[in-house]
Write an enzyme that holds these catalytic residues in place. Structure first.
Site, PDB file in Angstrom:
ATOM      1  N   HIS A  18      23.706  -2.901  44.136  1.00 25.39           N
ATOM      2  CA  HIS A  18      24.895  -3.826  44.367  1.00 25.39           C
ATOM      3  C   HIS A  18      24.670  -5.422  44.220  1.00 25.39           C
ATOM      4  CE1 HIS A  18      27.178  -0.290  44.961  1.00 25.39           C
ATOM      5  NE2 HIS A  18      26.662  -0.144  46.171  1.00 25.39           N
ATOM      6  N   HIS A  71      30.224   2.190  42.876  1.00 25.33           N
ATOM      7  CA  HIS A  71      29.195   3.308  42.643  1.00 25.33           C
ATOM      8  C   HIS A  71      29.195   4.066  41.412  1.00 25.33           C
ATOM      9  CE1 HIS A  71      29.625   2.621  47.051  1.00 25.33           C
ATOM     10  NE2 HIS A  71      28.037   2.678  47.143  1.00 25.33           N
TER      11      HIS A  71
END
Length: 330
Positions: A56, A217
């Protein structure tokens, strides 16, 4: 699958080492490299700690520094850090005023951060704030509440700024909880995510399809829809956010976040559309942020986040921040 890596197993360790070496003015490794912490801690300040799986970036490691996080814990790609990592971050950064843990609302993150808080509770004062800005999870009806996505960085920035100005732990906890109803995000993707360990893409779209409501995700969203022009897609995201947040007055902060594979030109185009939509619906957008801040590896996509803030909170946003990913006023 072609990626700039040596092996999938060593990718996270090698990447985080490169990050620390590139930004040594802000950060350092914690003991046994269990966390990345602020290089210069402030005695007597509440420590702000967050973290999550790798993939991320720059969230969360890019937000460690003055006016934001004191430490970030990094798990394997899309996997929560362990309780041991989080306890180590608490031990290293608590200078006497306690620790506030900012946790994205995912089952693994919540479980491991809560476990770490219990493990360290005998030696440290600890509070937890959940970041839960994603519209999609509630729409899906799975009962978990809203996921923490790009809006998490707004929570981290504001609480980090308040802590830098000396706010005590109880006040920071109350402030963090009050932000949740005023921050909403929604994402869209043109491609899935190529995950190094599996050598597969999380979902596959046809040449004329988009995925609405994706997570960070690589989770698919609530619907697969025909590809359309930018006006149609971004207005759809913006309309959903405005209808969900149900607030028509106040000062807005608008974030257009790239999910990893979207070029800046497209993000700025999307920002223009989203801002025009908000303004045309009577909202005041007084602060903005555009760029890739909460990514999903190489996903080609973006998210729109709207946060309603008070004038005092806008001042916190504007106060000095010095991190690898955010820097102003210094």
């Amino acid at each position: 699958m072609k990626k700039f890596m040596n092996t999938a197993e060593t990718m996270v360790a090698e990447s985080t080492e490169g990050f620390v070496r590139a930004h040594e003015e802000f950060v350092a490794f914690g003991i046994d490299r269990k966390c990345i912490r602020r290089r210069h801690l402030v005695p007597g300040k509440v420590a702000i700690i967050s973290g999550g799986g790798a993939g991320h970036e720059p969230m969360h490691i890019g937000f460690v520094g003055r006016g934001m996080l004191d430490a970030a814990c990094v798990g394997h790609i899309f996997t929560s850090p362990t309780p041991s990592q989080i306890v180590s971050a608490i031990e290293e950064t608590d200078t006497g005023a306690g620790c506030l843990l900012i946790v994205k609302n995912y089952d693994g993150d919540v479980m491991n951060f809560e476990m770490a808080a219990e493990m360290a509770a005998g030696r440290h004062r600890i509070e937890i704030v959940l970041a839960c800005d994603d519209i999609e999870t509630v729409r899906a009806g799975d009962g978990r509440g809203r996921r923490g996505v790009a809006g998490t960085l707004i929570t981290e920035r504001l609480l980090g700024a308040a802590a830098e100005q000396g706010a005590p732990l109880a006040a920071l906890k109350a402030f963090g909880d009050s932000l949740s109803p005023r921050i909403r995000s929604m994402g869209v993707a043109l491609t899935g995510v190529a995950v190094p360990h599996t050598q597969r893409t999380t979902f596959t779209l046809g040449s004329n399809e988009i995925e609405m409501g994706v997570g960070i995700h690589g989770e698919p969203g609530h619907s697969r829809e025909p590809f359309a022009n930018a006006d149609t897609i971004v207005r759809r995201l913006s309309e959903t956010i405005v209808n969900d947040i149900r607030q028509t007055t106040g000062t807005g902060l608008l974030l257009v976040n790239g999910l990893g594979g979207t070029p800046p030109a497209e993000l700025y185009l999307a920002y223009k559309i989203a801002r025009d939509f908000m303004v045309n619906h009577g909202l005041r957008i007084e602060r903005s942020l555009v760029g890739a801040y909460a990514t999903s590896l190489d996903m080609q996509g973006l998210s729109v986040t709207l946060a309603f803030l008070s004038e005092e909170e806008i001042s916190l946003w504007d106060s000095p921040v010095a991190t690898a990913a955010l820097r102003w006023g210094c």
